[in-house]
Scaffold this motif. Structure first.
Motif, PDB file in Angstrom:
ATOM      1  N   GLN A 115      40.071  21.487   4.216  1.00  0.00           N
ATOM      2  CA  GLN A 115      39.432  21.872   2.965  1.00  0.00           C
ATOM      3  C   GLN A 115      39.211  20.616   2.136  1.00  0.00           C
ATOM      4  O   GLN A 115      40.104  19.778   2.040  1.00  0.00           O
ATOM      5  N   VAL A 116      38.015  20.486   1.557  1.00  0.00           N
ATOM      6  CA  VAL A 116      37.701  19.324   0.731  1.00  0.00           C
ATOM      7  C   VAL A 116      37.158  19.755  -0.619  1.00  0.00           C
ATOM      8  O   VAL A 116      36.574  20.833  -0.752  1.00  0.00           O
ATOM      9  N   THR A 117      37.348  18.894  -1.605  1.00  0.00           N
ATOM     10  CA  THR A 117      36.816  19.108  -2.950  1.00  0.00           C
ATOM     11  C   THR A 117      36.153  17.810  -3.415  1.00  0.00           C
ATOM     12  O   THR A 117      36.253  16.777  -2.751  1.00  0.00           O
ATOM     13  N   ILE A 118      35.504  17.863  -4.561  1.00  0.00           N
ATOM     14  CA  ILE A 118      34.812  16.689  -5.107  1.00  0.00           C
ATOM     15  C   ILE A 118      35.786  15.514  -5.207  1.00  0.00           C
ATOM     16  O   ILE A 118      36.907  15.660  -5.674  1.00  0.00           O
ATOM     17  N   GLY A 119      35.327  14.369  -4.711  1.00  0.00           N
ATOM     18  CA  GLY A 119      36.124  13.147  -4.737  1.00  0.00           C
ATOM     19  C   GLY A 119      36.824  12.842  -3.429  1.00  0.00           C
ATOM     20  O   GLY A 119      37.239  11.707  -3.205  1.00  0.00           O
ATOM     21  N   ASP A 120      36.979  13.841  -2.552  1.00  0.00           N
ATOM     22  CA  ASP A 120      37.625  13.610  -1.257  1.00  0.00           C
ATOM     23  C   ASP A 120      36.735  12.760  -0.370  1.00  0.00           C
ATOM     24  O   ASP A 120      35.510  12.750  -0.501  1.00  0.00           O
ATOM     25  N   ARG A 121      37.363  12.022   0.552  1.00  0.00           N
ATOM     26  CA  ARG A 121      36.637  11.189   1.512  1.00  0.00           C
ATOM     27  C   ARG A 121      36.611  11.892   2.866  1.00  0.00           C
ATOM     28  O   ARG A 121      37.628  12.397   3.321  1.00  0.00           O
ATOM     29  N   VAL A 122      35.419  11.901   3.484  1.00  0.00           N
ATOM     30  CA  VAL A 122      35.226  12.523   4.787  1.00  0.00           C
ATOM     31  C   VAL A 122      34.313  11.621   5.608  1.00  0.00           C
ATOM     32  O   VAL A 122      33.193  11.320   5.179  1.00  0.00           O
ATOM     33  N   ASP A 123      34.765  11.178   6.766  1.00  0.00           N
ATOM     34  CA  ASP A 123      33.926  10.346   7.644  1.00  0.00           C
ATOM     35  C   ASP A 123      33.242   9.202   6.892  1.00  0.00           C
ATOM     36  O   ASP A 123      32.032   9.007   7.003  1.00  0.00           O
ATOM     37  N   ASN A 124      33.994   8.461   6.096  1.00  0.00           N
ATOM     38  CA  ASN A 124      33.475   7.332   5.316  1.00  0.00           C
ATOM     39  C   ASN A 124      32.418   7.733   4.296  1.00  0.00           C
ATOM     40  O   ASN A 124      31.581   6.926   3.907  1.00  0.00           O
ATOM     41  N   MET A 125      32.452   8.990   3.866  1.00  0.00           N
ATOM     42  CA  MET A 125      31.576   9.477   2.805  1.00  0.00           C
ATOM     43  C   MET A 125      32.449  10.143   1.744  1.00  0.00           C
ATOM     44  O   MET A 125      33.570  10.558   2.026  1.00  0.00           O
ATOM     45  N   THR A 126      31.911  10.265   0.536  1.00  0.00           N
ATOM     46  CA  THR A 126      32.627  10.898  -0.569  1.00  0.00           C
ATOM     47  C   THR A 126      31.963  12.230  -0.903  1.00  0.00           C
ATOM     48  O   THR A 126      30.741  12.300  -1.028  1.00  0.00           O
ATOM     49  N   VAL A 127      32.776  13.270  -1.065  1.00  0.00           N
ATOM     50  CA  VAL A 127      32.262  14.578  -1.477  1.00  0.00           C
ATOM     51  C   VAL A 127      31.823  14.463  -2.936  1.00  0.00           C
ATOM     52  O   VAL A 127      32.610  14.095  -3.802  1.00  0.00           O
TER      53      VAL A 127
END
Length: 90
Positions: A54-66
């Motif tokens: 689970q991700v929210t604004i500001g989290d990092r995923v695969d070298n990208m930022t939500v």
């Protein structure tokens, strides 16, 4: 990023979509669920390695930022400033 398996159980229908090859490209990051609430929106993703988080604004995923989670999907900003949008399958 929160490990969804420790915070909330994954509904059976979402879990089935997360591993259905005909619904999702199993080699890339995929959006498999959205939780929209007044307390903040969150997205459920499956990584190319098969991890569900689970991700929210500001989290990092695969070298990208939500940068956004909305009814339209999940928006991610890469290092070069390009925004990528993921939408629900189906």
């Amino acid at each position: 990023m929160t490990d969804a398996s420790t915070t909330n159980p994954i509904p059976d229908d979402v879990a089935q979509i997360a591993v259905a090859e005909e619904k999702l490209d199993m080699t890339t990051l995929a959006l498999i669920g959205l939780r929209l609430s007044q307390n903040g929106n969150a997205a459920l993703i499956r990584t190319a390695r098969g991890a569900i988080s689970q991700v929210t604004i500001g989290d990092r995923v695969d070298n990208m930022t939500v940068v956004a989670v909305s009814e339209q999907g999940l928006s991610l900003l890469d290092r070069s400033g390009v925004t990528r949008r993921l939408t629900m399958p189906g």
